[in-house]
Write a protein that holds these residues in place. Sequence first.
Motif, mmCIF file in Angstrom:
data_model
loop_
_atom_site.group_PDB
_atom_site.id
_atom_site.type_symbol
_atom_site.label_atom_id
_atom_site.label_comp_id
_atom_site.label_asym_id
_atom_site.label_seq_id
_atom_site.Cartn_x
_atom_site.Cartn_y
_atom_site.Cartn_z
ATOM 1 N N LEU A 117 8.391 30.577 -12.755
ATOM 2 C CA LEU A 117 7.064 31.155 -12.928
ATOM 3 C C LEU A 117 6.892 32.362 -12.013
ATOM 4 O O LEU A 117 7.139 32.271 -10.811
ATOM 5 C CB LEU A 117 6.014 30.092 -12.609
ATOM 6 C CG LEU A 117 4.549 30.474 -12.790
ATOM 7 C CD1 LEU A 117 4.258 30.849 -14.241
ATOM 8 C CD2 LEU A 117 3.651 29.318 -12.348
ATOM 9 N N PHE A 118 6.488 33.500 -12.582
ATOM 10 C CA PHE A 118 6.242 34.746 -11.838
ATOM 11 C C PHE A 118 7.420 35.124 -10.933
ATOM 12 O O PHE A 118 7.291 35.193 -9.705
ATOM 13 C CB PHE A 118 4.970 34.635 -11.007
ATOM 14 C CG PHE A 118 3.741 34.296 -11.789
ATOM 15 C CD1 PHE A 118 3.501 34.870 -13.027
ATOM 16 C CD2 PHE A 118 2.828 33.391 -11.292
ATOM 17 C CE1 PHE A 118 2.355 34.552 -13.761
ATOM 18 C CE2 PHE A 118 1.678 33.062 -12.010
ATOM 19 C CZ PHE A 118 1.445 33.651 -13.250
ATOM 20 N N ALA B 225 -5.335 32.755 -20.377
ATOM 21 C CA ALA B 225 -4.016 32.636 -21.006
ATOM 22 C C ALA B 225 -2.922 32.457 -19.961
ATOM 23 O O ALA B 225 -1.940 31.730 -20.189
ATOM 24 C CB ALA B 225 -3.728 33.868 -21.866
ATOM 25 N N GLU B 226 -3.071 33.107 -18.801
ATOM 26 C CA GLU B 226 -2.077 32.966 -17.730
ATOM 27 C C GLU B 226 -2.116 31.571 -17.121
ATOM 28 O O GLU B 226 -1.073 31.004 -16.772
ATOM 29 C CB GLU B 226 -2.329 34.022 -16.640
ATOM 30 C CG GLU B 226 -2.055 35.443 -17.088
ATOM 31 C CD GLU B 226 -2.464 36.470 -16.044
ATOM 32 O OE1 GLU B 226 -1.769 37.503 -15.937
ATOM 33 O OE2 GLU B 226 -3.458 36.258 -15.342
ATOM 34 N N ILE B 227 -3.310 31.008 -16.993
ATOM 35 C CA ILE B 227 -3.455 29.660 -16.448
ATOM 36 C C ILE B 227 -2.768 28.651 -17.368
ATOM 37 O O ILE B 227 -1.981 27.804 -16.922
ATOM 38 C CB ILE B 227 -4.947 29.306 -16.283
ATOM 39 C CG1 ILE B 227 -5.588 30.214 -15.226
ATOM 40 C CG2 ILE B 227 -5.113 27.833 -15.904
ATOM 41 C CD1 ILE B 227 -7.101 30.106 -15.161
ATOM 42 N N ASN C 41 -0.450 29.242 -19.636
ATOM 43 C CA ASN C 41 0.990 29.491 -19.663
ATOM 44 C C ASN C 41 1.659 28.934 -18.412
ATOM 45 O O ASN C 41 2.764 28.372 -18.484
ATOM 46 C CB ASN C 41 1.260 30.991 -19.780
ATOM 47 C CG ASN C 41 2.739 31.300 -19.902
ATOM 48 O OD1 ASN C 41 3.417 30.821 -20.803
ATOM 49 N ND2 ASN C 41 3.246 32.114 -18.990
ATOM 50 N N ALA C 42 1.002 29.071 -17.256
ATOM 51 C CA ALA C 42 1.579 28.567 -16.010
ATOM 52 C C ALA C 42 1.745 27.058 -16.050
ATOM 53 O O ALA C 42 2.792 26.522 -15.656
ATOM 54 C CB ALA C 42 0.692 28.968 -14.831
ATOM 55 N N LEU D 25 -0.264 29.855 -8.864
ATOM 56 C CA LEU D 25 -1.175 30.488 -9.802
ATOM 57 C C LEU D 25 -2.337 31.082 -9.033
ATOM 58 O O LEU D 25 -2.894 30.440 -8.134
ATOM 59 C CB LEU D 25 -1.687 29.435 -10.794
ATOM 60 C CG LEU D 25 -2.738 29.874 -11.806
ATOM 61 C CD1 LEU D 25 -2.131 30.858 -12.798
ATOM 62 C CD2 LEU D 25 -3.289 28.652 -12.534
ATOM 63 N N GLU E 66 -1.778 36.166 -3.620
ATOM 64 C CA GLU E 66 -0.399 35.877 -3.997
ATOM 65 C C GLU E 66 0.580 36.205 -2.872
ATOM 66 O O GLU E 66 1.574 35.510 -2.699
ATOM 67 C CB GLU E 66 -0.009 36.640 -5.265
ATOM 68 C CG GLU E 66 -0.012 38.152 -5.144
ATOM 69 C CD GLU E 66 0.355 38.814 -6.461
ATOM 70 O OE1 GLU E 66 1.410 38.481 -7.009
ATOM 71 O OE2 GLU E 66 -0.429 39.652 -6.944
ATOM 72 N N ALA F 207 -6.586 34.451 -12.147
ATOM 73 C CA ALA F 207 -5.761 34.613 -13.347
ATOM 74 C C ALA F 207 -6.592 34.476 -14.616
ATOM 75 O O ALA F 207 -7.595 33.758 -14.656
ATOM 76 C CB ALA F 207 -4.641 33.583 -13.343
ATOM 77 N N ARG F 208 -6.165 35.163 -15.650
ATOM 78 C CA ARG F 208 -6.830 35.066 -16.946
ATOM 79 C C ARG F 208 -6.544 33.701 -17.567
ATOM 80 O O ARG F 208 -5.530 33.069 -17.263
ATOM 81 C CB ARG F 208 -6.352 36.182 -17.870
ATOM 82 C CG ARG F 208 -6.697 37.585 -17.389
ATOM 83 C CD ARG F 208 -6.358 38.637 -18.436
ATOM 84 N NE ARG F 208 -4.926 38.651 -18.732
ATOM 85 C CZ ARG F 208 -4.034 39.387 -18.072
ATOM 86 N NH1 ARG F 208 -4.427 40.157 -17.066
ATOM 87 N NH2 ARG F 208 -2.773 39.360 -18.414
#
Length: 220
Positions: A127-128, A111-113, A115-116, A104, A87, A108-109
């Motif tokens: 994002l982030f 759920a994070e993928i 959500n992104a 991304l 990152e 990443a988990r």
Amino acid sequence: MPVTVLLVDDEPLVRAGLRAVLEAQPDIEVVGEAADGAAVIPLVRQLRPDVVAMDVRMPLLDGIEATRAVLRTVQDPPKILVVTTFENDEYVYEALRAGADGFLLKRARPAEIVNAVRLVADGESLLFPAAVRQLASEYGQRPGNARARDALERAALTEREADVLRLMARGLSNAEIATDLIVGVETVKSHVSSVLAKLGARDRTQAVIAAYESGFVAPG
């Protein structure tokens, strides 16, 4: 309608993993894959994805140049989500500066993928934001950024537009900005559109990058 996604990565296992995670969602559909950025433009024109999930480092055409090429040559281009191993990487920051809508991490988990992809497709949140601040702190303060300062001065943002840009940089969504400023969501959307137009930014990610590089918002 589902969010349609094109996967671009030179590692078949990465593409397979992303496909498995995304296609498990009822509102997301993977419509195609590519192994290099050089294949992106014809696939984008053919498949018209909403989001391109694109590796930042590829052998023939990397994610930075592929992002520039898509935004330069494709009418009504898709959102671009850069996928990366690290990152805190100048390649990621350059991809964002080139017009990518977010990034991304490959680790990443699930759920994070998911959500992104949803956040980037929706376009109403950054994002982030903490990671973007860190990247701006690391790579955004350069001697050449007098041009960014001049551009922001020429934009002549109103006081309310400046408030909206600061809140965008904190990662607030339109609804959260509306609550903070005690105005309606439609009013916020109007202010966001005006900020983007005045800054010549494709979306809120590019507007926030401009805010950091000009010194309008401190990245710390």
